[in-house]
Each structure stands twice: as C-alpha cells, then as structure tokens.
Scaffold this motif. Sequence first.
Motif, mmCIF file in Angstrom:
data_model
loop_
_atom_site.group_PDB
_atom_site.id
_atom_site.type_symbol
_atom_site.label_atom_id
_atom_site.label_comp_id
_atom_site.label_asym_id
_atom_site.label_seq_id
_atom_site.Cartn_x
_atom_site.Cartn_y
_atom_site.Cartn_z
ATOM 1 N N GLN A 4 20.706 -7.971 -45.066
ATOM 2 C CA GLN A 4 21.914 -6.840 -44.148
ATOM 3 C C GLN A 4 22.139 -5.773 -45.142
ATOM 4 N N TRP A 5 21.533 -5.828 -46.373
ATOM 5 C CA TRP A 5 21.966 -4.944 -47.445
ATOM 6 C C TRP A 5 21.730 -3.311 -47.144
ATOM 7 N N SER A 6 22.665 -2.584 -47.570
ATOM 8 C CA SER A 6 22.388 -1.130 -47.488
ATOM 9 C C SER A 6 23.216 -0.428 -48.642
ATOM 10 N N PRO A 7 22.770 0.735 -48.942
ATOM 11 C CA PRO A 7 23.679 1.287 -49.957
ATOM 12 C C PRO A 7 25.093 1.648 -49.505
ATOM 13 N N ALA A 8 25.156 1.856 -48.200
ATOM 14 C CA ALA A 8 26.677 1.723 -47.765
ATOM 15 C C ALA A 8 27.493 0.494 -47.891
ATOM 16 N N ASN A 9 26.754 -0.669 -48.008
ATOM 17 C CA ASN A 9 27.392 -1.934 -48.483
ATOM 18 C C ASN A 9 28.514 -2.176 -47.108
ATOM 19 N N LYS A 10 27.734 -1.851 -45.906
ATOM 20 C CA LYS A 10 28.738 -2.379 -44.608
ATOM 21 C C LYS A 10 27.893 -3.450 -44.117
ATOM 22 N N TYR A 11 28.910 -4.513 -43.847
ATOM 23 C CA TYR A 11 28.344 -5.801 -43.410
ATOM 24 C C TYR A 11 29.436 -6.041 -42.049
ATOM 25 N N THR A 12 28.799 -6.975 -41.084
ATOM 26 C CA THR A 12 29.646 -7.406 -40.161
ATOM 27 C C THR A 12 30.577 -8.663 -40.346
ATOM 28 N N PHE A 13 31.881 -8.305 -40.146
ATOM 29 C CA PHE A 13 32.787 -9.109 -40.660
ATOM 30 C C PHE A 13 32.805 -10.507 -40.148
ATOM 31 N N PHE A 14 32.240 -10.826 -38.613
ATOM 32 C CA PHE A 14 32.063 -12.166 -38.220
ATOM 33 C C PHE A 14 31.223 -12.875 -39.144
ATOM 34 N N TRP A 15 30.017 -12.353 -39.319
ATOM 35 C CA TRP A 15 28.998 -12.826 -40.074
ATOM 36 C C TRP A 15 29.332 -13.395 -41.564
ATOM 37 N N ILE A 16 29.988 -12.544 -42.281
ATOM 38 C CA ILE A 16 30.658 -12.822 -43.579
ATOM 39 C C ILE A 16 31.646 -13.819 -43.517
ATOM 40 N N TYR A 17 32.299 -13.864 -42.443
ATOM 41 C CA TYR A 17 33.108 -14.834 -42.251
ATOM 42 C C TYR A 17 32.619 -16.301 -41.945
ATOM 43 N N ILE A 18 31.529 -16.340 -41.084
ATOM 44 C CA ILE A 18 31.138 -17.663 -40.818
ATOM 45 C C ILE A 18 30.310 -17.978 -41.973
ATOM 46 N N PHE A 19 29.501 -17.367 -42.710
ATOM 47 C CA PHE A 19 28.773 -17.712 -43.797
ATOM 48 C C PHE A 19 29.536 -18.277 -44.968
ATOM 49 N N GLY A 20 30.567 -17.095 -45.413
ATOM 50 C CA GLY A 20 31.625 -17.322 -46.447
ATOM 51 C C GLY A 20 32.528 -18.606 -46.336
#
Length: 306
Positions: free
Chosen positions: A78-94
């Motif tokens: 999901q990487w992009s130079p803007a470094n924006k990710y969906t909080f929900f998936w970061i939370y689940i995997f993190g």
Amino acid sequence: MEPHIPYLALCLYSTSFCLNWIAVLRLGYVFFGARIRACIKLSKVVKPEFSIHFRIYLTAVFIVSIINIIYASYFITQWSPANKYTFFWIYIFGFMAQSTTPTIPVTVFGLMINRILIIQRRFEFFNNKVLPKITICAVFVVFGVSVSLFVPQFPKDGTLKVCWAFFCVVGIHASNFYTYVKLSFGLFNAILSVYFYAIIKHQAKKFDSNNNRASQAWGKHYKKANHLTIMTGVFECLFNFIPHTIDGFIIRLMDFDVTAYVGPYSTFLTSVDALMVAHAYANTLTSKIEKSISTVHVKPVNGSTK
C-alpha cells in the motif's frame, strides 16, 4: 513528517519482510526439516536436542516472524510517497505484531533462568517441571495485557491518513506497557547473560583444574547449549535492550519522537534479531545431524563392519 520518512519506511519494511521470511524458513527447518532429512538419510527421525525452554523461545520467535511478514506486507503493497494508509488495517496487522513481540524477552528470561539452574545443578524439579509452565503463563499474561490495552484504541476513523507504524494509530500512551516490558525484561536478560557467562567460565576453570573426566564430559555435553544461550543473550541486548533503552530515554527525557526521524526501527530490529537467532539455531541443528550421519556404520550381510 520528514520528507525522507516514506522512503525510509519502505526500505525498512521491505528489509524486514525479507529477513522474516528467511527466519521463518530457517526456523521451519529447525522444527520440521531436520527430522525429514534425518529420516531420509538414517531411516529414522533424529529428535533435536533442544530443551523445552529453547523450544518455547523459538516458537515465540517463529510466530512473531510470521506476523511481522503480514505486517510488513501491508505497508509494502500500500506504499505511496504520501505515506498514507488506512488506519483500520494498520491497527489489525499492528495489533497482532505488537501484542506478540513483547513475549520474546519473556521467553528469553525463562531460558536464562533455566540454563543458570542447570549449570548450578540446583532445583531440578522446579527447573524441569514448574519453570516451563511459569514461562508459558507469563507469555500469556503479557499477551493478554497488551490486548487489553490495544482493544480500546480501535480506530473509529478508517480513512487514509499519514502514518507509518502501529503506534501512530493507537497513540504513544498505549505503547508504554510495550516499552516497559521490553526494557524491564531486557535489563533482566542483560544481567542474567553476564552472570551466566561468568559462571560457565568459572565452571570451565574448575573442570580444568580438577582434571576430572566425568566433570569435563558433563561440561562438553552442555557446551553447545551454553553457546546458544550466550548468543541469545547477546542478540537480546543488541537488538532489544540497548536500542529501546536509548529510545526510551530520548522520548521520556527530551520529549523527542525517534520514529519521526528513523522510521519503524523496532520492527526492523526485531526482524534482524529473528534472522540471527534462526541462523544460529539452524546451524547448530545441522551440525548435530551431520555428526549423527557421519557416525552411522552400515553392516553388510556377513556381519563385518566397514
């Protein structure tokens, strides 16, 4: 956000992804591959000589490595130079990664106590029967407390936002327990590692001075296990205690967020630790099996040995 962070984060997560894959494959060999190879070449399964505490520790590293592969995969894909990710998936995997990672220093602590008691030949029943259960219970307690702290931080907003790690979702206050567990057990493990090294050096000198064959044979029997224990302690200090101690002091004393400039370094260091551990233990097991294979003698039909 510093402009270099998106690229640094991608580099660290990509490296972590590769290192964890290698660690999983090497540890998979420790758990399964060695027995298959021994079965093919010796027509029987050679059981690894790792004690229950070594197996508890390696199981924790194996599970954390698998979870970190999934965790890093999300950031890479999901990487992009803007470094924006969906909080929900970061939370689940993190959530999975950060709840299990603190269990590693707990298992190292149990391993250190176990090896020290073996060298000192004390509390055999406690060491063999009680201590493994206490270590496993401690692992579940640490995991349970981590879960209880992270669950209330479930993100209600699932939109894309600038973030590169789990703790930018749940907040720095939720990471206190994670940091304290790694620092406290890291300190205990560092002290026990130094003490363990001192007592085996003392034992070696004692055996040499006594010139007792039985004692020297006992020392050689545990030589590889002692070497692995020392290496485990060194890895724990280098990749857990020292960096997190520095980070903790900087954050607490200077109110300075290290990750804002160095990216997700904790995941990266955990991956390096897993790789070093997997390499060391797999090499030890390989040498044991090769030695077993080299000592097998095949008897011909006439009964003579060649």
